[in-house]
Design an enzyme around this catalytic site. Structure first.
Site, PDB file in Angstrom:
ATOM      1  N   GLY A   1       0.826  -1.209   0.000  1.00 38.42           N
ATOM      2  CA  GLY A   1       0.000   0.000   0.000  1.00 38.42           C
ATOM      3  C   GLY A   1       0.850   1.244   0.000  1.00 38.42           C
ATOM      4  O   GLY A   1       2.063   1.173  -0.203  1.00 38.42           O
ATOM      5  N   ASN A   2       0.210   2.368   0.212  1.00 33.81           N
ATOM      6  CA  ASN A   2       0.954   3.630   0.280  1.00 33.81           C
ATOM      7  C   ASN A   2       0.334   4.525   1.344  1.00 33.81           C
ATOM      8  O   ASN A   2      -0.688   4.186   1.932  1.00 33.81           O
ATOM      9  CB  ASN A   2       0.976   4.311  -1.092  1.00 33.81           C
ATOM     10  CG  ASN A   2      -0.414   4.676  -1.562  1.00 33.81           C
ATOM     11  OD1 ASN A   2      -1.046   5.567  -1.012  1.00 33.81           O
ATOM     12  ND2 ASN A   2      -0.913   3.955  -2.561  1.00 33.81           N
ATOM     13  N   ARG A   3       0.970   5.676   1.565  1.00 33.11           N
ATOM     14  CA  ARG A   3       0.604   6.503   2.714  1.00 33.11           C
ATOM     15  C   ARG A   3      -0.432   7.579   2.394  1.00 33.11           C
ATOM     16  O   ARG A   3      -0.618   8.504   3.174  1.00 33.11           O
ATOM     17  CB  ARG A   3       1.864   7.154   3.284  1.00 33.11           C
ATOM     18  CG  ARG A   3       2.800   6.143   3.924  1.00 33.11           C
ATOM     19  CD  ARG A   3       3.870   6.839   4.736  1.00 33.11           C
ATOM     20  NE  ARG A   3       4.834   7.536   3.890  1.00 33.11           N
ATOM     21  CZ  ARG A   3       5.254   8.772   4.094  1.00 33.11           C
ATOM     22  NH1 ARG A   3       4.807   9.470   5.098  1.00 33.11           N
ATOM     23  NH2 ARG A   3       6.143   9.315   3.281  1.00 33.11           N
TER      24      ARG A   3
END
Ligand code: CTP
Length: 421
Positions: free
Chosen positions: A220-222
């Site tokens: 995932g990412n932030r």
């Protein structure tokens, strides 16, 4: 721009004066929380409940929370001419909940109590937040009243879907007080209800997608989703019908927005493509994962006895922005992408962004220079908006909400007759 705009009457430095109208529905209890948020953030609030509203929440509650006496009829303190003065001196009138009856009276100019008289005398922006059973909301009479009010520049917030009084569920819930508070502060900050997105359907994607590796892990990412949520809120405040495709966002639903929740890039792609078929604009503020594991393990991936790391094969995800830009579902739609760039040996931030704009085929690209620090999770932003027509607009450091409004200004500009890309 269509619709009515009125400058706010607040002199700089003084407390904005808000009239909180409450009509007679069970959602009146939620207006207590809206009132508390408004007073705690420094607004001077006068509550004007209808007689029916007092059946749900009594006058002492409103008086205690607002710190002011409360009247429902025009016969209290007549010497102060309250039926005229309250509306005239307000910077914002918000009615939450607005019942079907209140909408009908407002649309037809009836003024048989203090709240309806206030609505007739107000020269400031007016926000109505309807709440009622689905059948009443969908009734042709109510819809015609809503249309009339919107055509006069009133901001009528779309009700939320969900649990209604009793066992029913459907459209008709009052949006959450936090979301209504944001609508109020947005309208006060702008001093007007700009209605330039009325009759437009816009789609916004927000958040970061997650690609499962096994039952407990994901890639995932932030991305926090804040910029996308600000875009959805701003569009709804300007009268648009908004579909917000939210990937793993932990923020409250914005008022008057239809939220579609997704997890992976494939799900986001399907939701965006479906909504884009009727959209006048799509803004891709989400950060979709570009890759996903080729295989998702059905069982949790375990450490190996010899300490060797597993190899995870990846496959590329669809590029949603490229797909909707190059296969336009609607002629004349405006498609907006985002790019967070750092610049590298091959070019500056703007060089890379120009190349990305051309590659993606969208109309506008909102470029964040992230070389100096993180934009993720922050409530502020600074950007350059590049146009496929070669134009560019610098948006100075400010809130994500302020940037959202500039983006919608640019989108609306491209819809205007005579705009030639
Ligand atoms: N985007 C998309 N689908 C993807 C990846 C990105 O629609 N699979 C959209 C994003 O929502 C954003 C824009 O494309 O609006 C640019 O995202 P970015 O990650 O910068 O684009 P990439 O094509 O992944 O470029 P890069 O190779 O520089 O990472």
């Amino acid at each position: 721009m269509t619709g009515h705009t009125t400058e706010a009457a607040t002199p700089p430095g003084s407390r904005p004066s808000v009239v909180l109208g409450v009509s007679g529905g069970i959602a009146a209890y939620k207006a207590c929380e809206l009132l508390r948020r408004l007073t705690e953030s420094g607004h001077d609030v006068t509550v004007v409940p209808t007689a029916a509203a007092l059946e749900f929440v009594g006058a002492p509650t409103w008086a205690a929370l607002s710190g002011k006496p409360v009247a429902t009829d025009v016969w209290t303190s007549v010497h102060e001419v309250p039926h005229v003065r309250i509306g005239q001196s307000a910077d914002l009138v918000v009615v939450a909940p607005a019942t079907a009856d209140l909408l009908a009276k407002a649309a037809h100019g009836l003024a048989d109590d203090l709240l309806t008289s206030t609505l007739l005398t107000a020269r400031c922006p007016v926000v109505l937040a309807p709440a009622m059973h689905t059948e009443m909301w969908e009734h042709a009479a109510t819809q015609a009243n809503v249309e009339t009010l919107r055509s006069r520049g009133v901001l009528v917030v779309e009700p939320a879907e969900g649990r209604l009084t009793g066992k029913d569920t459907g459209k008709g819930r009052l949006p959450e007080p936090a979301a209504l508070f944001e609508v109020c502060t947005d309208v006060l900050a702008r001093g007007a209800v700009p209605a330039d997105l009325v009759d437009r359907h816009v789609v916004v994607s927000a958040g970061g997608t997650r690609e499962p590796l096994d039952p407990v892990r994901y890639l995932g990412n932030r991305s926090s989703g804040r910029q996308g949520y600000a875009l959805a809120r701003a569009a709804a405040a300007r009268g648009a019908s908004v579909t917000l495709v939210a990937a793993n966002v932990d923020l409250p639903d914005p008022a008057g927005v239809s939220v579609v929740r997704v997890g992976t890039t494939a799900e986001l792609r399907d939701a965006v493509v479906a909504a884009a078929s009727t959209a006048d604009a799509v803004v891709m503020a989400a950060a979709p994962a570009d890759f996903r594991p080729t295989d998702v393990s059905g069982a949790k991936i375990k450490k190996t006895a010899d300490g060797s790391a597993p190899t995870i094969a990846l496959v590329q995800n669809p590029d949603v922005l490229h797909e909707i830009s190059t296969h336009r579902a609607r002629a004349g739609s405006v498609i907006v992408g985002f790019a967070a760039e750092t610049g590298d040996a091959t070019g500056t931030v703007l060089d890379l962004a120009r190349a990305k704009l051309a590659r993606k085929g969208c109309d506008l690209l909102v470029v964040n220079d992230v070389s100096g620090g993180a934009v993720f999770g922050s409530s502020d932003n600074e950007a350059v908006i590049l146009g496929a027509d070669g134009g560019s607009r610098e948006v100075p450091h400010g809130t994500k909400h302020a940037l959202a409004h500039v983006i919608w200004d640019e989108v609306a500009h491209r819809w205007a007759p005579g705009f030639a890309p």
